[in-house]
Design an enzyme around this catalytic site. Structure first.
Site, PDB file in Angstrom:
ATOM      1  N   HIS A 114     -69.042  22.748 -24.800  1.00  0.00           N
ATOM      2  CA  HIS A 114     -67.841  21.926 -24.595  1.00  0.00           C
ATOM      3  C   HIS A 114     -66.841  22.010 -25.759  1.00  0.00           C
ATOM      4  CE1 HIS A 114     -70.252  19.128 -27.001  1.00  0.00           C
ATOM      5  NE2 HIS A 114     -69.142  18.452 -27.257  1.00  0.00           N
ATOM      6  N   ASP A 115     -67.336  22.185 -26.974  1.00  0.00           N
ATOM      7  CA  ASP A 115     -66.436  22.198 -28.138  1.00  0.00           C
ATOM      8  C   ASP A 115     -66.157  23.602 -28.665  1.00  0.00           C
ATOM      9  OD1 ASP A 115     -65.598  19.625 -28.479  1.00  0.00           O
ATOM     10  OD2 ASP A 115     -67.180  19.057 -29.895  1.00  0.00           O
TER      11      ASP A 115
ATOM     12  N   LYS B 266     -63.227  24.662 -30.774  1.00  0.00           N
ATOM     13  CA  LYS B 266     -63.033  24.239 -32.171  1.00  0.00           C
ATOM     14  C   LYS B 266     -63.173  25.400 -33.141  1.00  0.00           C
ATOM     15  CE  LYS B 266     -64.076  19.327 -32.052  1.00  0.00           C
ATOM     16  NZ  LYS B 266     -65.091  18.325 -32.391  1.00  0.00           N
TER      17      LYS B 266
ATOM     18  N   HIS C 231     -58.319  22.042 -28.763  1.00  0.00           N
ATOM     19  CA  HIS C 231     -59.597  22.752 -28.576  1.00  0.00           C
ATOM     20  C   HIS C 231     -60.091  22.827 -27.131  1.00  0.00           C
ATOM     21  CE1 HIS C 231     -61.679  18.809 -29.041  1.00  0.00           C
ATOM     22  NE2 HIS C 231     -62.631  19.388 -28.357  1.00  0.00           N
TER      23      HIS C 231
ATOM     24  N   HIS D 196     -63.286  17.333 -21.163  1.00  0.00           N
ATOM     25  CA  HIS D 196     -64.252  16.391 -21.734  1.00  0.00           C
ATOM     26  C   HIS D 196     -63.610  15.343 -22.644  1.00  0.00           C
ATOM     27  CE1 HIS D 196     -64.206  19.374 -25.059  1.00  0.00           C
ATOM     28  NE2 HIS D 196     -64.609  18.385 -25.841  1.00  0.00           N
ATOM     29  N   HIS D 197     -62.299  15.481 -22.936  1.00  0.00           N
ATOM     30  CA  HIS D 197     -61.628  14.443 -23.719  1.00  0.00           C
ATOM     31  C   HIS D 197     -60.653  13.611 -22.887  1.00  0.00           C
ATOM     32  CE1 HIS D 197     -63.197  15.074 -27.705  1.00  0.00           C
ATOM     33  NE2 HIS D 197     -63.065  16.387 -27.545  1.00  0.00           N
TER      34      HIS D 197
ATOM     35  N   ASP E 244     -71.112  13.033 -25.148  1.00  0.00           N
ATOM     36  CA  ASP E 244     -70.369  13.388 -26.369  1.00  0.00           C
ATOM     37  C   ASP E 244     -70.089  12.126 -27.201  1.00  0.00           C
ATOM     38  OD1 ASP E 244     -69.033  15.052 -28.116  1.00  0.00           O
ATOM     39  OD2 ASP E 244     -67.141  15.019 -26.991  1.00  0.00           O
TER      40      ASP E 244
HETATM   41 FE   LIG Z   1     -64.525  18.043 -27.987  1.00  0.00          FE
END
Ligand SMILES: [Fe+2]
Length: 352
Positions: A215-216, A219, A244, A269-270, A298
């Site tokens: 998911h990240d 970044k 990201h 996801h954010h 998360d």
């Molecule tokens: Fe994230």
């Protein structure tokens, strides 16, 4: 009238052939000629008897059948054979007065037709041609299926290699950041436990597992100084952080066909239920459910691990906080599923 004894092979040979004609003399003549060509011959006196023979012997490469027969005529027999045994070549025998019917036979899938009286050389030439054509069709199909399988296997392999690559990248991202070490794996495990509670299984669960893990991934493109900054972020730094999800989605675009759910997780996801999330400001059910599940996982992991800007919180407090923001930030159903799954999940105990 011939009986089922005609179903016995007349002579041993390599390829099998079924001769269907109501006149015993014609059958004998045809069988002799086909045996001379190396066929193992079966015979039947009518279409109906021929179908019984086929039930027993399976799909022969060749059938030579008369057109006019009692019980079941040649055309009906041909249609049944084409439907049940599509790889059998059927040569129809017709009288001179039946040429239009003969053409009709070709339209209905006969390999060829022969006009009576039949000459030996003509029959053998037509049989060879029909079998050659059949062999080509089968060969073509084999190559096509083989090729399709090969292409599919290669596509799967390419995807595997790609996934291995991005999973290594995810590890690399965590390796340079002590605070997020193990974060992706834990989020993935929390999300899977939550999604299982909610009824996800099979490939959808696999998608959540992978989406949680990656998911990240975007970044990778965020500067370390921003990622690790202890104090509050400037607008520009915040903008960098918010990029990201989109960057991650772009990185994973080769998965778009096979695993679109993974991309939805990475992108969304954010998002927040109240529409105040990023990057799209989606509200409520507009946020993909997979992303809502990963968002809960998360949030929990972020609260229960130490970050540059704050200490970790005990799980009990974090669970209470998830419930507090359920409905505004997080999906209430996913929060409840998470809370239910939490104590029983071995993976969770391992990491907390
Ligand atoms: Fe994230």
């Amino acid at each position: 009238m011939p009986t089922s004894q005609h179903a016995q092979p007349v002579v041993a040979g390599s390829a099998t052939c079924l001769v269907v004609d109501d006149e015993p003399g014609v059958r004998r003549f045809l069988i002799r000629m086909l045996q001379a060509q190396g066929f193992q011959c079966f015979e039947a006196a009518s279409g109906r008897e021929a179908l019984r023979v086929l039930d027993r012997i399976g799909e022969p490469p060749l059938i030579v059948s008369d057109m006019r027969m009692p019980e079941m005529d040649g055309i009906t027999f041909l249609e049944v054979v084409r439907a049940r045994y599509p790889d059998t070549s059927v040569i129809m025998l017709t009288g001179v007065s039946e040429t239009s019917t003969a053409v009709d036979c070709l339209h209905r899938g006969a390999a060829d037709f022969l006009l009576k009286p039949i000459s030996m050389s003509e029959l053998q030439a037509r049989v060879s041609r029909a079998l050659e054509k059949r062999a080509l069709v089968l060969q073509n199909r084999f190559y096509q299926e083989h090729l399709e399988r090969q292409v599919h296997e290669q596509a799967v392999r390419i995807q595997e290699l790609f996934l291995q690559g991005v999973q290594m990248l995810a590890r690399a991202l965590e390796a340079k950041d002590a605070y997020t070490r193990g974060h992706s794996i834990r989020v993935s495990q929390y999300a899977v436990a939550t999604a299982s509670r909610m009824g996800f299984e099979g490939v959808s669960l696999d998608g959540i597992r992978l989406g949680g893990e990656l998911h990240d991934i975007g970044k990778i493109g965020t500067r370390e100084a921003v990622l690790h900054k202890p104090g509050s972020l400037t607008d520009e730094e915040f903008r960098q952080i918010t990029e990201h999800p989109l960057l991650g989605e772009r990185m994973l675009s080769p998965l778009a066909q096979e695993s679109p759910d993974v991309l939805r997780i990475v992108r969304s996801h954010h998002e927040r239920l109240d529409g105040r999330g990023f990057p799209d400001g989606l509200r409520g059910a507009k946020i993909p459910i997979e992303a809502r599940i990963v968002a809960v996982a998360d949030a929990f992991d972020a609260m229960t691990t130490r970050r540059p800007y704050r200490e970790s919180r005990p799980p009990i407090e974090a669970l209470a906080e998830l419930r507090r923001v359920a409905g505004s930030q997080l999906d209430p159903e996913a929060v409840e599923a998470f809370v239910e799954a939490y104590p029983s999940e071995r993976a969770v105990e391992l990491y907390v």
